[in-house]
Design a protein around this motif. Sequence first.
Motif, mmCIF file in Angstrom:
data_model
loop_
_atom_site.group_PDB
_atom_site.id
_atom_site.type_symbol
_atom_site.label_atom_id
_atom_site.label_comp_id
_atom_site.label_asym_id
_atom_site.label_seq_id
_atom_site.Cartn_x
_atom_site.Cartn_y
_atom_site.Cartn_z
ATOM 1 N N PHE A 185 -6.503 2.629 -4.073
ATOM 2 C CA PHE A 185 -5.968 2.499 -5.423
ATOM 3 C C PHE A 185 -5.483 1.061 -5.598
ATOM 4 O O PHE A 185 -4.576 0.631 -4.883
ATOM 5 N N PRO A 186 -6.073 0.325 -6.543
ATOM 6 C CA PRO A 186 -5.752 -1.096 -6.666
ATOM 7 C C PRO A 186 -4.308 -1.347 -7.122
ATOM 8 O O PRO A 186 -3.735 -2.386 -6.819
ATOM 9 N N ASN A 187 -3.728 -0.359 -7.835
ATOM 10 C CA ASN A 187 -2.384 -0.539 -8.382
ATOM 11 C C ASN A 187 -1.296 -0.035 -7.435
ATOM 12 O O ASN A 187 -0.120 -0.040 -7.778
ATOM 13 N N LEU A 188 -1.695 0.429 -6.258
ATOM 14 C CA LEU A 188 -0.713 0.858 -5.255
ATOM 15 C C LEU A 188 -0.698 -0.128 -4.097
ATOM 16 O O LEU A 188 -1.733 -0.711 -3.762
ATOM 17 N N ALA A 211 0.991 0.328 1.698
ATOM 18 C CA ALA A 211 1.840 1.414 2.206
ATOM 19 C C ALA A 211 1.689 2.661 1.325
ATOM 20 O O ALA A 211 1.530 3.775 1.833
ATOM 21 N N GLN A 212 1.694 2.467 0.017
ATOM 22 C CA GLN A 212 1.556 3.614 -0.896
ATOM 23 C C GLN A 212 0.175 4.257 -0.772
ATOM 24 O O GLN A 212 0.026 5.471 -0.863
ATOM 25 N N ASN A 213 -0.838 3.404 -0.543
ATOM 26 C CA ASN A 213 -2.185 3.931 -0.341
ATOM 27 C C ASN A 213 -2.241 4.832 0.893
ATOM 28 O O ASN A 213 -2.823 5.914 0.855
ATOM 29 N N VAL A 234 7.374 10.104 6.213
ATOM 30 C CA VAL A 234 6.216 9.459 5.603
ATOM 31 C C VAL A 234 6.264 7.957 5.859
ATOM 32 O O VAL A 234 5.288 7.350 6.292
ATOM 33 N N GLN A 235 7.443 7.377 5.633
ATOM 34 C CA GLN A 235 7.593 5.929 5.810
ATOM 35 C C GLN A 235 7.298 5.513 7.258
ATOM 36 O O GLN A 235 6.590 4.545 7.504
ATOM 37 N N ALA A 236 7.809 6.280 8.191
ATOM 38 C CA ALA A 236 7.587 5.970 9.606
ATOM 39 C C ALA A 236 6.106 6.089 9.954
ATOM 40 O O ALA A 236 5.546 5.252 10.668
ATOM 41 N N ARG A 237 5.497 7.126 9.417
ATOM 42 C CA ARG A 237 4.083 7.353 9.704
ATOM 43 C C ARG A 237 3.220 6.244 9.100
ATOM 44 O O ARG A 237 2.258 5.783 9.723
ATOM 45 N N VAL A 238 3.556 5.818 7.897
ATOM 46 C CA VAL A 238 2.808 4.746 7.233
ATOM 47 C C VAL A 238 2.899 3.469 8.061
ATOM 48 O O VAL A 238 1.896 2.787 8.309
ATOM 49 N N GLU A 239 4.092 3.151 8.517
ATOM 50 C CA GLU A 239 4.270 1.956 9.346
ATOM 51 C C GLU A 239 3.467 2.065 10.630
ATOM 52 O O GLU A 239 2.804 1.122 11.066
ATOM 53 N N GLU A 240 3.523 3.226 11.223
ATOM 54 C CA GLU A 240 2.781 3.468 12.463
ATOM 55 C C GLU A 240 1.279 3.262 12.234
ATOM 56 O O GLU A 240 0.602 2.619 13.032
ATOM 57 N N MET A 241 0.768 3.810 11.127
ATOM 58 C CA MET A 241 -0.665 3.726 10.861
ATOM 59 C C MET A 241 -1.095 2.301 10.533
ATOM 60 O O MET A 241 -2.151 1.856 10.960
ATOM 61 N N LEU A 242 -0.283 1.579 9.774
ATOM 62 C CA LEU A 242 -0.629 0.189 9.449
ATOM 63 C C LEU A 242 -0.598 -0.680 10.708
ATOM 64 O O LEU A 242 -1.415 -1.584 10.874
ATOM 65 N N THR A 243 0.335 -0.376 11.602
ATOM 66 C CA THR A 243 0.378 -1.090 12.878
ATOM 67 C C THR A 243 -0.872 -0.793 13.696
ATOM 68 O O THR A 243 -1.490 -1.682 14.279
ATOM 69 N N LEU A 244 -1.240 0.466 13.670
ATOM 70 C CA LEU A 244 -2.417 0.917 14.419
ATOM 71 C C LEU A 244 -3.677 0.140 14.016
ATOM 72 O O LEU A 244 -4.509 -0.192 14.847
#
Length: 376
Positions: A110-113, A116-118, A133-143
């Motif tokens: 989604f271009p407007n998100l 992290a929101q994506n 959710v926030q922890a998981r998002v950080e974990e996944m982006l780090t991954l």
Amino acid sequence: MLQRDNRYSARQAAGGDKSRQPSDGFLSVRNLVKRYGSHTALADISLDIRAGELVCLLGPSGCGKTTLLRAIAGLERQDAGAIVLCGRDISHAPPQERDYGILFQSYALFPNLTLAQNVAYGLSGKRAHRRHVQARVEEMLTLVGLAGSADKYPGQISGGQQQRVALARALAPSPSLLLLDEPMSALDARVREHLRIELRALQKRLSITTLMVTHDQEEAMVMADRIAVMNGGVIEQFGTPRELYRQPGSAFIADFVGEANWLPFERIDSHRARVGRHELAVDAALQTGTGKLFVRPEAVRVSAAPAGDRVNAMLADVLDGVFLGRGYRLALRLEGVPGATVHSIVSPETGDALLGPHAASRCWVELPRHAIRAYA
Ligand SMILES: Nc1ncnc2c1ncn2[C@@H]1O[C@H](COP(=O)(O)OP(=O)(O)OP(=O)(O)O)[C@@H](O)[C@H]1O
Ligand SMILES: [Mg+2]
């Protein structure tokens, strides 16, 4: 027909016993049929994928790869057959109840998100706690190597990075299965090569069972534990990259996986074939009166010196040579075999000797008998 006999069958998929229920497959596809009007896109497809394995669906355009992936995802309803994931029959389950993450060719962020929101979007269906959710998002982006970019927007990062975010989103809910449809084909060659290695390393680290569609045989060879080669709605062969490369079950596979030289032959007896005015010895038993002999370019031996009493040696003209760095790729016209051009990969020394300023334009070519296979 020879090709038909070599097709990977439901019987093979079930370990030779058709009566046994699929159990050794983490994902089992059984006798799947999908038709679009009068066109059969999938004709009786059976496939067993083990837990933690990366399997590539490889084949030419229109052979049914995407259709098979979409049927497993529940985005396409099959006309017959069953799909079993972790022992659960999901043949008629809606997509959201099938427990997979999916990634397509286009990034579809989604271009407007923000990034992290994506990624969080993949978790929204799970009604997870905001903190979690926030922890998981950080974990996944780090991954996926984008730890510092959580607040950026898709338009601010490269195509390769966008595809990594899409991967993070697909993996965020910890699905049992990862489905990938040409995930790297929209990226340029360099990025693709890099992402291939990253994706494979990540898949191994997470040990996530993965089915990836590609029409790039090199990509399949580099990444897959096993490759299912599809052709015209059927799986023609299912095996490791080595098996497919070294023991192609049909002429189609031999041609599609790796590079092939073909020479038309007439059978003299079970281990001798006539090719032009030459008589070649072959280890593999010749089954048909006529057909074509197959040999990989790297198996074709080339030398400037006379071949002496070597088996299957013949004179050739050097038509062309391409410098590859690690060696040369030569195009050779075999003497006594009208119309036959054979390609060979040779060492830099051999290539220099044949193509340099004092080059010999003729050479000796030897086709080792053990390296020759025959197809009808
Ligand atoms: N919705 C549809 N309606 C009608 N025919 C379809 C539909 N989707 C796919 N087909 C046909 O089914 C066959 C298999 O299509 P599919 O998209 O699975 O091929 P593919 O192997 O993924 O090819 P590509 O490498 O080009 O993506 C093709 O002949 C295609 O034209
Ligand atoms: Mg496709």
